[in-house]
Design a protein around this motif. Structure first.
Motif, PDB file in Angstrom:
ATOM      1  N   ASP A  34       5.923   4.810  -8.019  1.00 31.67           N
ATOM      2  CA  ASP A  34       4.643   4.833  -7.870  1.00 31.67           C
ATOM      3  C   ASP A  34       3.750   4.374  -9.187  1.00 31.67           C
ATOM      4  OD1 ASP A  34       5.878   7.290  -8.764  1.00 31.67           O
ATOM      5  OD2 ASP A  34       4.875   8.564  -7.520  1.00 31.67           O
ATOM      6  N   MET A  35       2.749   3.800  -9.259  1.00 27.80           N
ATOM      7  CA  MET A  35       2.172   3.011  -9.962  1.00 27.80           C
ATOM      8  C   MET A  35       0.980   3.818 -10.822  1.00 27.80           C
ATOM      9  SD  MET A  35       2.354  -0.875  -9.239  1.00 27.80           S
ATOM     10  CE  MET A  35       1.229  -0.899  -7.806  1.00 27.80           C
ATOM     11  N   ASP A  36       0.197   4.441 -10.158  1.00 28.06           N
ATOM     12  CA  ASP A  36      -1.083   4.957 -10.574  1.00 28.06           C
ATOM     13  C   ASP A  36      -0.771   6.235 -11.560  1.00 28.06           C
ATOM     14  OD1 ASP A  36      -0.074   6.742  -8.481  1.00 28.06           O
ATOM     15  OD2 ASP A  36      -2.198   7.474  -8.122  1.00 28.06           O
ATOM     16  N   ALA A  37      -2.160   6.234 -12.327  1.00 31.72           N
ATOM     17  CA  ALA A  37      -2.334   7.361 -13.567  1.00 31.72           C
ATOM     18  C   ALA A  37      -3.185   8.323 -13.040  1.00 31.72           C
ATOM     19  CB  ALA A  37      -2.609   6.783 -14.772  1.00 31.72           C
ATOM     20  N   PHE A  95       6.576  -0.823  -5.177  1.00 31.51           N
ATOM     21  CA  PHE A  95       5.779  -0.576  -6.091  1.00 31.51           C
ATOM     22  C   PHE A  95       4.425  -0.177  -5.391  1.00 31.51           C
ATOM     23  CE2 PHE A  95       9.331  -1.038  -8.977  1.00 31.51           C
ATOM     24  CZ  PHE A  95       8.858  -1.053 -10.234  1.00 31.51           C
ATOM     25  N   GLN A  96       4.174   1.016  -5.322  1.00 31.32           N
ATOM     26  CA  GLN A  96       3.245   1.617  -4.703  1.00 31.32           C
ATOM     27  C   GLN A  96       1.924   2.127  -5.257  1.00 31.32           C
ATOM     28  OE1 GLN A  96       4.261   5.534  -2.564  1.00 31.32           O
ATOM     29  NE2 GLN A  96       2.039   5.819  -2.793  1.00 31.32           N
ATOM     30  N   PRO A  97       0.802   1.708  -5.074  1.00 32.83           N
ATOM     31  CA  PRO A  97      -0.496   2.202  -5.476  1.00 32.83           C
ATOM     32  C   PRO A  97      -0.751   3.612  -4.888  1.00 32.83           C
ATOM     33  CG  PRO A  97      -1.086   0.621  -3.914  1.00 32.83           C
ATOM     34  CD  PRO A  97       0.490   0.700  -4.040  1.00 32.83           C
ATOM     35  N   SER A  98      -1.738   4.472  -5.862  1.00 31.87           N
ATOM     36  CA  SER A  98      -2.350   5.432  -5.120  1.00 31.87           C
ATOM     37  C   SER A  98      -1.796   6.639  -4.615  1.00 31.87           C
ATOM     38  CB  SER A  98      -3.363   5.034  -4.337  1.00 31.87           C
ATOM     39  OG  SER A  98      -4.529   6.036  -3.981  1.00 31.87           O
ATOM     40  N   GLU A  99      -0.744   7.236  -5.443  1.00 29.68           N
ATOM     41  CA  GLU A  99      -0.119   8.156  -4.911  1.00 29.68           C
ATOM     42  C   GLU A  99      -0.629   9.508  -5.171  1.00 29.68           C
ATOM     43  OE1 GLU A  99       2.291  11.860  -4.923  1.00 29.68           O
ATOM     44  OE2 GLU A  99       1.655  10.921  -6.766  1.00 29.68           O
ATOM     45  N   GLY A 141      -3.236   8.359  -0.835  1.00 27.95           N
ATOM     46  CA  GLY A 141      -1.776   7.717  -0.775  1.00 27.95           C
ATOM     47  C   GLY A 141      -1.930   6.308  -0.227  1.00 27.95           C
ATOM     48  N   GLY A 142      -0.924   5.642  -0.987  1.00 26.48           N
ATOM     49  CA  GLY A 142      -0.746   4.231  -0.611  1.00 26.48           C
ATOM     50  C   GLY A 142       0.478   4.045   0.343  1.00 26.48           C
ATOM     51  N   ALA A 143       1.342   4.965   0.407  1.00 23.51           N
ATOM     52  CA  ALA A 143       2.562   4.792   1.302  1.00 23.51           C
ATOM     53  C   ALA A 143       2.167   4.434   2.717  1.00 23.51           C
ATOM     54  CB  ALA A 143       3.282   6.215   1.251  1.00 23.51           C
ATOM     55  N   GLU A 144       1.227   5.011   3.247  1.00 19.93           N
ATOM     56  CA  GLU A 144       1.059   4.939   4.848  1.00 19.93           C
ATOM     57  C   GLU A 144       0.564   3.501   4.910  1.00 19.93           C
ATOM     58  OE1 GLU A 144      -0.396   8.286   7.592  1.00 19.93           O
ATOM     59  OE2 GLU A 144      -1.525   8.133   6.072  1.00 19.93           O
ATOM     60  N   SER A 145      -0.286   2.988   4.146  1.00 15.90           N
ATOM     61  CA  SER A 145      -0.846   1.649   4.156  1.00 15.90           C
ATOM     62  C   SER A 145       0.313   0.442   3.829  1.00 15.90           C
ATOM     63  CB  SER A 145      -1.857   1.405   3.129  1.00 15.90           C
ATOM     64  OG  SER A 145      -3.158   2.513   3.446  1.00 15.90           O
ATOM     65  N   ASP A 174       3.683  11.581  -1.306  1.00 14.47           N
ATOM     66  CA  ASP A 174       3.417  10.816  -0.074  1.00 14.47           C
ATOM     67  C   ASP A 174       4.853   9.962   0.045  1.00 14.47           C
ATOM     68  OD1 ASP A 174       3.005   8.685  -2.030  1.00 14.47           O
ATOM     69  OD2 ASP A 174       1.314   7.829  -0.889  1.00 14.47           O
ATOM     70  N   PHE A 175       5.667  10.090  -0.465  1.00 16.17           N
ATOM     71  CA  PHE A 175       6.958   9.359  -0.444  1.00 16.17           C
ATOM     72  C   PHE A 175       7.660  10.086   1.060  1.00 16.17           C
ATOM     73  CE2 PHE A 175      11.744   9.382  -0.209  1.00 16.17           C
ATOM     74  CZ  PHE A 175      11.921   8.020  -0.433  1.00 16.17           C
ATOM     75  N   SER A 176       6.986  11.032   1.463  1.00 15.24           N
ATOM     76  CA  SER A 176       7.125  11.678   2.848  1.00 15.24           C
ATOM     77  C   SER A 176       6.934  10.932   3.824  1.00 15.24           C
ATOM     78  CB  SER A 176       6.397  12.832   3.104  1.00 15.24           C
ATOM     79  OG  SER A 176       5.074  12.888   2.819  1.00 15.24           O
ATOM     80  N   TYR A 177       6.071   9.910   3.834  1.00 20.94           N
ATOM     81  CA  TYR A 177       5.849   8.942   4.943  1.00 20.94           C
ATOM     82  C   TYR A 177       6.820   7.861   5.215  1.00 20.94           C
ATOM     83  CZ  TYR A 177       1.142  10.650   5.265  1.00 20.94           C
ATOM     84  OH  TYR A 177      -0.147  11.704   5.275  1.00 20.94           O
ATOM     85  N   PHE A 178       7.544   7.506   3.827  1.00 14.88           N
ATOM     86  CA  PHE A 178       8.629   6.455   3.935  1.00 14.88           C
ATOM     87  C   PHE A 178       9.851   7.232   4.528  1.00 14.88           C
ATOM     88  CE2 PHE A 178       6.398   5.002  -0.162  1.00 14.88           C
ATOM     89  CZ  PHE A 178       6.276   3.631   0.423  1.00 14.88           C
ATOM     90  N   ILE A 179       9.866   8.344   4.267  1.00 15.14           N
ATOM     91  CA  ILE A 179      11.322   8.856   4.822  1.00 15.14           C
ATOM     92  C   ILE A 179      11.242   9.438   6.293  1.00 15.14           C
ATOM     93  CG2 ILE A 179      10.937  11.761   4.118  1.00 15.14           C
ATOM     94  CD1 ILE A 179      13.486  11.212   2.431  1.00 15.14           C
TER      95      ILE A 179
END
Length: 379
Positions: A71-74, A127-131, A136-140, A326-331
């Motif tokens: 994840d990339m965001d601060a 490399f995911q934005p906006s966690e 979240g960026g995972a779903e998108s 939001d890694f939960s969406y990947f898994i």
């Protein structure tokens, strides 16, 4: 293999990224920098959801593809000076260690590119934005195809309360179901000397705050973990005017899906009571489901990490994170596993929790995380 070169490389990655933090969906410099490193290593870059992307290293069409997420965001904060490096971007700071996660991904990518003859799978780095903050960026990213052709997905989160050189992982639930809410309440202002002519949104907010807390004690099995936390309350304009409007914000968390459903049902019932009292309400709610590790992939991480750290440094009874990810969406989409990477150093006073300011970490964890990823890919 001599990994000293990769240790220095990973630290350099991390320090650049820590100095240049960016908020969710604004990670332009971050994304450009990371993409450049992948291109130098020979990876194919595919843009995916705003500032996000994925990077592929193909070995053979007959091999499966495994993915690794960073994840990339601060966070929105002004960082206090730390031990080594400090944010140079006002209003943004890597206080959750996502700079570490990106550095781990980039370092693992370098190891894999340099030793690709040993790879037992094609590899993809997500490399995911906006966690952060439930935007979240995972779903998108998934909707835009980042998991197409992927057979397994792995992720990690640093934990400075675990010593560097250890990891924590468990079968099943690794994090909570988490919903963040923002509730706006509209009443009617009046002079403080004539409260009977108004509808006090501040008092109603306090009623709700206490009612939300009572949901946990009154409706949830005490053996189950459950939280409703109200963390922000804004109301009032003057000391002699009843508050016309109020906004309360917080989160709802549990490890059990049924418990989460019960919490939210009673939460909504209390809001309906507020409307029966004559107030108008508006609710925004967003959240992430719990991360639930798959058994086979969890065993793979345990085996890989044990070969690097020793089995005594693999914590399999560590409690799940009460926070959400939001890694939960990947898994949920693809078999995989998620683990916590020790980034603390209690002997030298490094054990601050995530989101501490300043965020202090043991940078030796970067190479450890990268080596675990590389081992999962066959190296």
């Amino acid at each position: 293999m001599n990994f000293q070169h990769y240790n220095e490389l990973g630290i350099n990655f991390r320090r650049f990224l820590h100095i240049h933090p960016e908020l969710g969906r604004e990670e332009h410099v971050t994304s450009d920098y990371c993409q450049l490193q992948f291109k130098k290593l020979g990876y194919k870059i595919t843009p995916c959801f705003e500032t996000g992307f994925y990077a592929d290293l193909y070995v053979s069409p007959t091999l499966p593809t495994i993915a690794f997420r960073a994840d990339m965001d601060a966070l929105p904060a002004d960082e206090k000076p730390g031990v080594v490096v400090c944010s140079q971007n006002p209003g943004a700071a890597h206080l959750c260690g996502h700079d570490l996660h990106m550095a781990i991904g980039l370092t693992a990518a370098a190891i894999m590119a340099d030793h690709r003859r040993y790879l037992t799978a094609n590899v993809r780095f997500l490399f995911q934005p906006s966690e952060e903050m439930f935007r979240g960026g995972a779903e998108s990213m998934i909707a835009e195809g980042c998991l197409e052709g992927v057979s397994q997905v792995f992720g990690l989160h640093n934990d400075p309360q675990i010593d560097c050189g250890k990891i924590a992982i468990r079968h099943g639930v690794m994090s909570s179901n988490g919903d963040q809410y923002k509730l706006s309440i509209e009443g009617k202002s009046s002079h403080a000397a004539a409260p009977h002519l108004g509808l006090d949104a501040l008092s109603e907010s306090v009623r709700l705050l206490n009612a939300f807390k009572a949901i946990v004690t009154d409706h949830i099995d005490p053996n189950k973990t459950a939280l409703i936390s109200t963390c922000m309350l804004k109301a009032g304009e003057a000391p002699n005017i009843l508050a016309r409007s109020a906004v309360i914000e917080g989160s709802i968390r549990s490890f059990d899906t049924a418990v989460q459903k019960t919490l939210k049902e009673h939460f909504m019932a209390e809001i309906e009571t507020t409307e029966r009292h004559g107030f108008t309400t508006s609710l925004e709610m967003m959240g992430y489901p719990a991360i639930e590790n798959h058994d086979g992939e969890t065993d793979r991480v345990i085996t890989a990490a044990s070969s690097i750290l020793g089995s005594e440094n693999i914590l399999t009874d560590y409690p799940p994170m009460v926070g959400s990810e939001d890694f939960s969406y990947f898994i949920k989409q693809t078999p995989g596993a998620f683990f916590f990477l020790g980034s603390g150093d209690h002997a030298n006073g490094i054990s601050n929790p995530l989101h501490s300011n300043p965020f202090i970490t043991n940078e030796a964890c970067i190479l450890i995380g990268a080596r675990i990823f590389a081992k999962l890919a066959g190296i």
